[in-house]
Design a protein around this motif. Structure first.
Motif, PDB file in Angstrom:
ATOM      1  N   UNK A  64       0.991  -1.247  -0.055  1.00  0.00           N
ATOM      2  CA  UNK A  64       0.106  -0.032   0.103  1.00  0.00           C
ATOM      3  C   UNK A  64       0.914   1.220   0.015  1.00  0.00           C
ATOM      4  N   UNK A  65       1.843   1.368   0.791  1.00  0.00           N
ATOM      5  CA  UNK A  65       3.026   2.284   0.833  1.00  0.00           C
ATOM      6  C   UNK A  65       3.596   2.454  -0.567  1.00  0.00           C
ATOM      7  N   UNK A  66       3.845   1.550  -1.288  1.00  0.00           N
ATOM      8  CA  UNK A  66       4.419   1.394  -2.468  1.00  0.00           C
ATOM      9  C   UNK A  66       3.576   2.210  -3.636  1.00  0.00           C
ATOM     10  N   UNK A  67       2.329   1.640  -3.434  1.00  0.00           N
ATOM     11  CA  UNK A  67       1.271   2.155  -4.272  1.00  0.00           C
ATOM     12  C   UNK A  67       1.032   3.547  -4.236  1.00  0.00           C
ATOM     13  N   UNK A  68       0.935   3.973  -3.070  1.00  0.00           N
ATOM     14  CA  UNK A  68       0.738   5.447  -2.683  1.00  0.00           C
ATOM     15  C   UNK A  68       1.879   6.314  -3.194  1.00  0.00           C
ATOM     16  N   UNK A  70       3.848   5.473  -5.767  1.00  0.00           N
ATOM     17  CA  UNK A  70       4.090   5.536  -7.122  1.00  0.00           C
ATOM     18  C   UNK A  70       2.722   6.204  -7.506  1.00  0.00           C
ATOM     19  N   UNK A  71       1.830   6.263  -7.139  1.00  0.00           N
ATOM     20  CA  UNK A  71       0.532   7.086  -7.496  1.00  0.00           C
ATOM     21  C   UNK A  71       0.781   8.543  -7.444  1.00  0.00           C
ATOM     22  N   UNK A  72       1.811   8.775  -6.619  1.00  0.00           N
ATOM     23  CA  UNK A  72       2.100  10.431  -6.593  1.00  0.00           C
ATOM     24  C   UNK A  72       3.319  10.806  -7.383  1.00  0.00           C
ATOM     25  N   UNK A  73       4.098   9.900  -8.301  1.00  0.00           N
ATOM     26  CA  UNK A  73       4.944  10.257  -9.272  1.00  0.00           C
ATOM     27  C   UNK A  73       4.424  11.168 -10.491  1.00  0.00           C
ATOM     28  N   UNK A  74       5.394  12.064 -10.876  1.00  0.00           N
ATOM     29  CA  UNK A  74       4.946  12.802 -11.965  1.00  0.00           C
ATOM     30  C   UNK A  74       5.177  11.935 -13.017  1.00  0.00           C
ATOM     31  N   UNK A  75       4.166  12.276 -14.137  1.00  0.00           N
ATOM     32  CA  UNK A  75       4.713  11.893 -15.441  1.00  0.00           C
ATOM     33  C   UNK A  75       4.839  10.376 -15.677  1.00  0.00           C
ATOM     34  N   UNK A  76       3.995   9.812 -15.126  1.00  0.00           N
ATOM     35  CA  UNK A  76       4.393   7.978 -15.201  1.00  0.00           C
ATOM     36  C   UNK A  76       3.196   7.698 -16.074  1.00  0.00           C
TER      37      UNK A  76
END
Length: 90
Positions: A64-68, A70-76
């Protein structure tokens, strides 16, 4: 009214079909990538695969921490979070 140039329209349709084919290829490539990702050791999961991590409460928290993150990475490229959660049963 002037008739529409059929050669021009045919070119547009062929380009659109080419783009559609490219989109299908990209979608297929990404599906394969995510299918492989779920069984790839991930450093952020202490070297576990997402499938292995999902078997423990601590691993689920790390996912869940990893998904969170990744979700906030720009331009992915869009990540299928819901598909992954469903597959991992988290």
């Amino acid at each position: 009214m002037k008739p529409i140039n059929n050669t021009y329209n045919q070119g547009i349709m062929e380009n659109a079909a080419g783009l559609d084919g490219t989109n299908r290829q990209l979608r297929s490539h990404l599906d394969n990538f995510y299918d492989d990702w779920i069984d790839t050791p991930i450093p952020a999961l202490d070297g576990q695969t997402p499938r292995e991590a999902a078997k423990s409460p601590e691993g689920k928290r790390m996912l869940e921490d990893l998904f969170d993150y990744m979700h906030h990475l720009p331009n992915t490229v869009p990540f299928p979070y819901e598909k992954m959660r469903e597959e991992l049963r988290i």
